[in-house]
Design a protein around this motif. Structure first.
Motif, PDB file in Angstrom:
ATOM      1  N   GLY A 216       4.303 -35.773  52.559  1.00  0.00           N
ATOM      2  CA  GLY A 216       4.128 -35.973  51.125  1.00  0.00           C
ATOM      3  C   GLY A 216       2.685 -36.175  50.742  1.00  0.00           C
ATOM      4  N   ARG A 217       1.759 -35.631  51.534  1.00  0.00           N
ATOM      5  CA  ARG A 217       0.328 -35.803  51.297  1.00  0.00           C
ATOM      6  C   ARG A 217      -0.338 -34.434  51.262  1.00  0.00           C
ATOM      7  NH1 ARG A 217      -4.082 -36.467  55.050  1.00  0.00           N
ATOM      8  NH2 ARG A 217      -5.898 -37.405  54.007  1.00  0.00           N
ATOM      9  N   TYR A 218      -1.100 -34.181  50.202  1.00  0.00           N
ATOM     10  CA  TYR A 218      -1.738 -32.885  50.037  1.00  0.00           C
ATOM     11  C   TYR A 218      -3.234 -33.071  49.781  1.00  0.00           C
ATOM     12  CZ  TYR A 218       3.118 -31.582  49.448  1.00  0.00           C
ATOM     13  OH  TYR A 218       4.472 -31.431  49.632  1.00  0.00           O
ATOM     14  N   PRO A 219      -4.066 -32.909  50.804  1.00  0.00           N
ATOM     15  CA  PRO A 219      -5.521 -33.053  50.634  1.00  0.00           C
ATOM     16  C   PRO A 219      -6.079 -31.913  49.783  1.00  0.00           C
ATOM     17  CG  PRO A 219      -5.003 -32.200  52.807  1.00  0.00           C
ATOM     18  CD  PRO A 219      -3.688 -32.553  52.178  1.00  0.00           C
ATOM     19  N   ASP A 220      -7.339 -32.059  49.409  1.00  0.00           N
ATOM     20  CA  ASP A 220      -7.978 -31.018  48.597  1.00  0.00           C
ATOM     21  C   ASP A 220      -8.099 -29.707  49.359  1.00  0.00           C
ATOM     22  OD1 ASP A 220      -8.250 -32.707  46.424  1.00  0.00           O
ATOM     23  OD2 ASP A 220     -10.228 -33.418  47.046  1.00  0.00           O
ATOM     24  N   SER A 221      -8.406 -29.785  50.657  1.00  0.00           N
ATOM     25  CA  SER A 221      -8.589 -28.561  51.437  1.00  0.00           C
ATOM     26  C   SER A 221      -8.219 -28.786  52.897  1.00  0.00           C
ATOM     27  CB  SER A 221     -10.030 -28.059  51.337  1.00  0.00           C
ATOM     28  OG  SER A 221     -10.932 -29.004  51.900  1.00  0.00           O
ATOM     29  N   VAL A 222      -7.771 -27.708  53.522  1.00  0.00           N
ATOM     30  CA  VAL A 222      -7.449 -27.723  54.944  1.00  0.00           C
ATOM     31  C   VAL A 222      -7.985 -26.439  55.560  1.00  0.00           C
ATOM     32  CG1 VAL A 222      -5.609 -27.705  56.671  1.00  0.00           C
ATOM     33  CG2 VAL A 222      -5.367 -29.125  54.628  1.00  0.00           C
ATOM     34  N   ASP A 223      -8.775 -26.552  56.626  1.00  0.00           N
ATOM     35  CA  ASP A 223      -9.329 -25.395  57.323  1.00  0.00           C
ATOM     36  C   ASP A 223      -8.514 -25.163  58.592  1.00  0.00           C
ATOM     37  OD1 ASP A 223     -10.832 -23.431  58.623  1.00  0.00           O
ATOM     38  OD2 ASP A 223     -12.725 -24.230  57.862  1.00  0.00           O
ATOM     39  N   LEU A 224      -7.840 -24.036  58.661  1.00  0.00           N
ATOM     40  CA  LEU A 224      -6.953 -23.730  59.782  1.00  0.00           C
ATOM     41  C   LEU A 224      -7.552 -22.741  60.772  1.00  0.00           C
ATOM     42  CD1 LEU A 224      -3.650 -23.235  57.721  1.00  0.00           C
ATOM     43  CD2 LEU A 224      -4.358 -25.271  58.979  1.00  0.00           C
ATOM     44  N   ARG A 225      -8.831 -22.479  60.669  1.00  0.00           N
ATOM     45  CA  ARG A 225      -9.427 -21.438  61.513  1.00  0.00           C
ATOM     46  C   ARG A 225      -9.778 -21.931  62.912  1.00  0.00           C
ATOM     47  NH1 ARG A 225     -14.110 -19.545  57.568  1.00  0.00           N
ATOM     48  NH2 ARG A 225     -14.140 -21.829  57.329  1.00  0.00           N
ATOM     49  N   ASP A 226      -9.917 -23.226  63.115  1.00  0.00           N
ATOM     50  CA  ASP A 226     -10.258 -23.764  64.430  1.00  0.00           C
ATOM     51  C   ASP A 226      -9.022 -24.317  65.109  1.00  0.00           C
ATOM     52  OD1 ASP A 226     -12.951 -23.162  64.021  1.00  0.00           O
ATOM     53  OD2 ASP A 226     -13.252 -25.035  62.893  1.00  0.00           O
TER      54      ASP A 226
END
Length: 232
Positions: A216-226
């Motif tokens: 139930g937590r949604y940060p501003d951004s998530v980088d999934l490339r690493d």
């Protein structure tokens, strides 16, 4: 006027008078109106545009107007209208899949509806489709499927749809950011996901979104490339 000319004129008027009822034919259906095969096409919108209305316990349908609406819809490849037992059944074959692109230029951004071969169906208007809005730079759009990043993205979206992935219906907006990178937004979440432009990238997005939903937590951004996920 000669007798021959008068006879031709009367024949022409007779043909026009005979044809008039067919052109303005209104049919009444006491049963139901059903649309089959619709994916992106809205049956309710067709009803509205065709002026179909309820008259007492029956539906009043201007058949000529209904044919015009169906025949002019850019999303419909072919259609069939069958009436029987008081019902009207409209079966459509859509042009599918369709992609809504927002083509970004320095001075102007234009919405463009294209098919899976990047053939432009219509430009300048937004259409609601079951695919996300794709933001693409003008020079990439102009290259069409020769642009490997665009071709890869469309291929992944078609694969997700073919697999009936739940994620496909959650995708709201995808920006082709270059360097094999996508920036993705999902419906009803504020997070911007940065990911690789590949099926593996979409699978990782799917797993990450599921974890965020559970928390139930949604940060501003998530980088999934690493290998390790960077959250901001």
């Amino acid at each position: 006027m000669t007798k021959t000319g008068l006879h031709a004129l009367l024949c022409t008027l007779l043909v026009m008078l005979c044809a008039l009822p067919a052109m303005t034919e209104t049919a009444l259906f006491p049963g139901k109106i059903e649309f089959r095969g619709v994916i992106n096409v809205s049956g309710r919108d067709i009803v509205r545009r065709a002026g179909i209305s309820r008259s007492g316990k029956e539906f009043s349908v201007d058949m000529e107007r209904l044919n015009r609406v169906l025949g002019s819809d850019v999303m419909i490849d072919s259609y069939e209208i069958v009436a029987g037992n008081g019902n009207l059944v409209v079966t459509v074959r859509e042009r599918y899949p369709l992609f809504m692109l927002l083509v970004v230029d320095k001075e102007l951004s234009v919405p463009v509806l294209v098919d899976d071969n990047m053939n432009v169906m219509v430009s300048g208007s937004f259409f609601e489709t079951d695919m996300p809005i794709i933001i693409v730079r003008r020079h990439d759009f102009d290259r069409g499927l020769e642009n490997t990043e665009l071709a890869s993205l469309l291929g992944s979206l078609k694969q997700l749809k073919s697999d009936r992935s739940v994620l496909c219906g959650e995708l709201q907006q995808i920006e082709i950011a270059g360097h094999n990178t996508l920036r993705v937004m999902l419906r009803s979440r504020r997070t911007v996901f940065t990911m690789w432009n590949s099926m593996a990238g979409f699978r990782r997005l799917d797993r990450t979104a599921a974890l965020l939903d559970q928390a139930g937590r949604y940060p501003d951004s998530v980088d999934l490339r690493d290998e390790s996920v960077l959250v901001k």
